[in-house]
Design an enzyme around this catalytic site. Structure first.
Site, PDB file in Angstrom:
ATOM      1  N   ASP A 286       0.456  -1.464  -0.209  1.00 18.17           N
ATOM      2  CA  ASP A 286      -0.233  -0.114  -0.190  1.00 18.17           C
ATOM      3  C   ASP A 286       1.055   1.088   0.133  1.00 18.17           C
ATOM      4  O   ASP A 286       1.433   1.094   1.171  1.00 18.17           O
ATOM      5  CB  ASP A 286      -1.001  -0.047   1.110  1.00 18.17           C
TER       6      ASP A 286
ATOM      7  N   ASP B 243     -10.613   3.720  -1.436  1.00 19.22           N
ATOM      8  CA  ASP B 243     -11.522   2.815  -0.376  1.00 19.22           C
ATOM      9  C   ASP B 243     -12.502   2.375  -0.553  1.00 19.22           C
ATOM     10  O   ASP B 243     -13.295   3.795  -0.659  1.00 19.22           O
ATOM     11  CB  ASP B 243     -10.875   3.478   0.387  1.00 19.22           C
TER      12      ASP B 243
HETATM   13  C1  GAL Z   1      -5.837   1.934   1.731  1.00 21.98           C
HETATM   14  C2  GAL Z   1      -6.205   0.926   1.616  1.00 21.98           C
HETATM   15  C3  GAL Z   1      -7.101   0.105   2.545  1.00 21.98           C
HETATM   16  C4  GAL Z   1      -6.181  -0.448   3.371  1.00 21.98           C
HETATM   17  C5  GAL Z   1      -5.492   0.985   4.953  1.00 21.98           C
HETATM   18  C6  GAL Z   1      -5.366   0.625   5.668  1.00 21.98           C
HETATM   19  O1  GAL Z   1      -4.823   3.253   1.983  1.00 21.98           O
HETATM   20  O2  GAL Z   1      -6.927   1.062   1.142  1.00 21.98           O
HETATM   21  O3  GAL Z   1      -7.788  -1.152   1.538  1.00 21.98           O
HETATM   22  O4  GAL Z   1      -5.401  -1.040   3.407  1.00 21.98           O
HETATM   23  O5  GAL Z   1      -5.190   1.917   3.867  1.00 21.98           O
HETATM   24  O6  GAL Z   1      -5.023   2.049   6.585  1.00 21.98           O
END
Ligand code: GAL
Length: 657
Positions: A409, A472
């Site tokens: 990520d 998200d």
């Molecule tokens: C976001 C990601 C999510 C989750 C989250 C954790 O950037 O898109 O799916 O992993 O971080 O903080």
């Protein structure tokens, strides 16, 4: 004098009742509705949909008096982005007036956009209103209108602190109006699906094609349903693999590269089933169909721990979902301590403890395990480590612990490396790809960077097994709608081993650390699963596996829908026709038929039509409805069906070869 007073009162009354007459901002602060008007909060505002909290009458979303720029409003709707309220007017109203802004309770945070939509047309829209901005006065003509929709958008920067107030919101009624405005949830109504009784006869499910690197651990639980006890056998299993006849577990390591057609047989008291499983040995042959499993984030966020991961694995087996092809148990952010040991090795949180023990526990069940990191020094949401300048070491650690899947990520990478353009976005993923290639363990590589640099155009050649295409997902219609609309056009970039990822599933008990039953309506959930199957998305369940209700289970265990997602041809669906909110999505399947989604994104039920010319078939063709589980007939050139608001009919059209 008395006469004059009567005259004045009559004139004021007439003015107040005049159709379409605007109330003044000052009137919106009063406790009593002016003559001929009703407060918006006198209708059933519980039908409002919003991204956080609950709608409140005369109170803010956090349950304080509605307050904008220091002024308290006794009436109005306290809500939150992303949201909307639909009001059916029945032609009985003439004007909508309201002050709008971010409630003072955020202390200056939050940013929203308010819009007023009348009979499908946006009649008023604010710019971006931040916390602390002066409220705006909106006044919109409703004469003769049927539907009013009050929308609150998140201004494109997420929904944090978007405490949106429709302060003093008033509806002016038409003179002699006989009906009153009423609210409507939109997308409500009975789900368009039939839950079939379990089939006692043995059946073998997806995947029907699987790849692995020779010499590395191989693991597959043959996904089979039917009354037990079931026994398993296989013909032509490649050298290095063995099958446990009682559990259906194939383990070992392929000895060489190449393709094997394995004939699997499953026998039970109610019959037997056969299916060919193609096993491909070679480099970079992972995820030949989209990964199916579970991920901790959408329900637990950073409250994840080893107990919850083990419980998810237990329930994946107990619920039967593993028997429909769900294989991965993936840990998202929040598993490490945020500091490395003296050798620079990542350290799990005390609540995770022994990582080897946890992965072994999951593997023994025939399931695989996933982990999470970032190319930046830290992850997104807490003091957790990313793999910045530790890529080789972390890949080796993940392999040593036994992880089979890495979600990577972006998070804080942009804080340490600045740049732009495709090469900039690509680089950190290429670095981790090289690190993963050095370890003696197959690890599916999931890119998560929200679609930056048009990742779909280079994700495959950079070695991604999947790449997130969007920000998200949340459990509200706006989020679901935005994401599926954005997906159109990406289908050409998907292929076996390389998938677009519009984000994880939002059915069941979800809530990113505050678990609640999903706010998506049943029909929205059907649309969600249908489209994610059509576009070949990874299917990562995001809910509390221990609180799986029969509806959620039916959504996730519909083999006819999953067969589309897992079709070995791996051709993702695209949008082939569109008429406003009504859309047709279609893809070819390996058996020569077409999978088709008839999507209704509108707020009312509507007839949606699949035209043969759009979906690529000719002549008389049979149609099967995959949520109703029945053949609906044979048709010459098109098939039309009523689809609920925010719903989807999922079809298979054509004769299988
Ligand atoms: C976001 C990601 C999510 C989750 C989250 C954790 O950037 O898109 O799916 O992993 O971080 O903080």
């Amino acid at each position: 004098m008395t006469l004059f007073r009567h005259f004045l009162a009559a004139t004021l009354l007439l003015l107040a009742l005049a159709p379409g007459r605007a109330q003044t901002p000052a009137q919106l602060q009063s406790a009593d509705a002016p003559a001929g008007t009703i407060w918006l909060d006198s209708v059933d505002i519980s039908k409002a949909r919003q991204g956080y909290g609950q709608p409140r009458a005369g109170r803010s979303v956090d349950d304080h008096p509605l307050t904008l720029a220091g002024v308290v409003y006794p009436h109005g709707l306290g809500t939150h982005s992303v949201g909307r309220l639909i009001v059916k007017l029945h032609g009985a109203a003439t004007r909508f007036t309201s002050l709008v802004g971010v409630d003072d309770e955020t202390g200056g945070k939050g940013s929203v956009i308010f819009s007023v939509v009348v009979d499908g047309k946006t009649q008023a829209q604010t710019g971006v209103l931040h916390g602390g901005d002066r409220p705006q006065f909106l006044s919109v003509d409703l004469t003769g209108a049927q539907t009013l929709i009050l929308r609150v958008g998140d201004a494109g920067d997420g929904y944090f602190f978007d405490h949106a107030d429709w302060a003093g919101a008033l509806i002016t009624l038409a003179p002699n109006a006989t009906s009153r405005p009423e609210t409507y949830q939109g997308g409500d109504g009975p789900p368009r699906l039939v839950i079939p009784p379990p089939d006692p006869r043995p059946a073998i499910h997806n995947p029907h094609i699987i790849g692995a690197t020779p010499g590395r651990p191989f693991l597959l639980l043959i996904p089979a349903t039917g009354d037990g006890p079931l026994t398993y056998s296989a013909k032509n299993l490649p050298a290095g693999l063995t099958l446990d006849a009682k559990t259906g577990l194939i383990t070992g390591a392929l000895q060489r590269a190449g393709t094997a057609s394995v004939m699997l047989t499953v026998r039970g008291p109610k019959g037997m089933a056969r299916h060919t499983l193609i096993i491909i040995g070679g480099d970079h042959k992972l995820a030949l169909t989209p990964p199916m499993g579970w991920n901790s984030w959408n329900v637990w966020a950073t409250t994840v721990d080893a107990g919850k991961v083990r419980a998810a694995a237990d329930e994946m087996i107990a619920s039967g979902l593993a028997r429909h092809g769900f294989q991965y148990i993936n840990i998202d952010e929040g598993w490490d301590r945020g500091t490395r040991d003296a050798q620079g090795r990542l350290q799990p949180q005390p609540s995770f403890g022994d990582m080897h023990g946890m992965t072994a526990y999951v593997h023994r069940k025939g399931l695989r395990v996933g982990i999470y990191s970032s190319p930046g020094p830290f992850t997104c949401d807490g003091p957790f480590c990313g793999s910045w300048q530790h890529e080789d070491q972390d890949a080796a650690t993940f392999a040593d612990w036994g992880f089979d899947y890495l979600k990577y990520d972006w998070c804080t990478y942009g804080n340490v490396v600045h740049g732009s353009g495709q090469a900039y976005f690509q680089h950190p993923y290429a670095v981790m790809r090289a690190s993963l290639d050095k370890v003696p363990h197959d690890i599916v590589f999931s890119f998560c960077q929200y679609g930056m640099g048009e990742v779909w155009t280079w994700g495959a050649r950079t070695g991604g097994n999947s790449w997130r295409t969007h920000g998200d997902i949340d459990d509200n219609w706006q989020s679901l709608h935005d994401i599926y609309e954005h997906e159109a056009g990406h289908e050409v970039y998907a292929s076996p081993g390389h998938w677009n990822d519009p984000d994880m599933l939002m059915v069941g008990v979800v809530g990113k650390g505050s678990p609640h039953p999903t706010h998506l309506t049943p029909n929205e959930q059907i649309l969600h699963i249908s489209l994610w199957c059509l576009v070949s998305s990874p299917l990562l369940i995001g809910c509390d596996m221990t609180r799986m209700d029969p509806f959620t289970l039916a959504l996730l265990s519909n083999d006819e829908a999953l067969d589309i997602n897992q079709d070995p041809l791996g051709r993702a669906a695209g949008r082939v026709a569109q008429d406003g909110d009504l859309e047709v999505w279609a893809r070819p399947l390996s058996d020569g038929t077409r999978a088709v989604g008839l999507v209704n994104g509108g707020d009312d039920p509507a007839t949606v039509t699949a035209r043969w010319a759009d979906i690529g078939v000719k002549g008389r063709q049979p149609v099967r409805d995959l949520w109703l589980h029945r053949d609906v007939g044979t048709f010459d050139s098109a098939y039309s069906v009523q689809v609920p608001a925010h719903g989807c009919a999922l079809l298979k059209i054509g004769r299988a070869r």
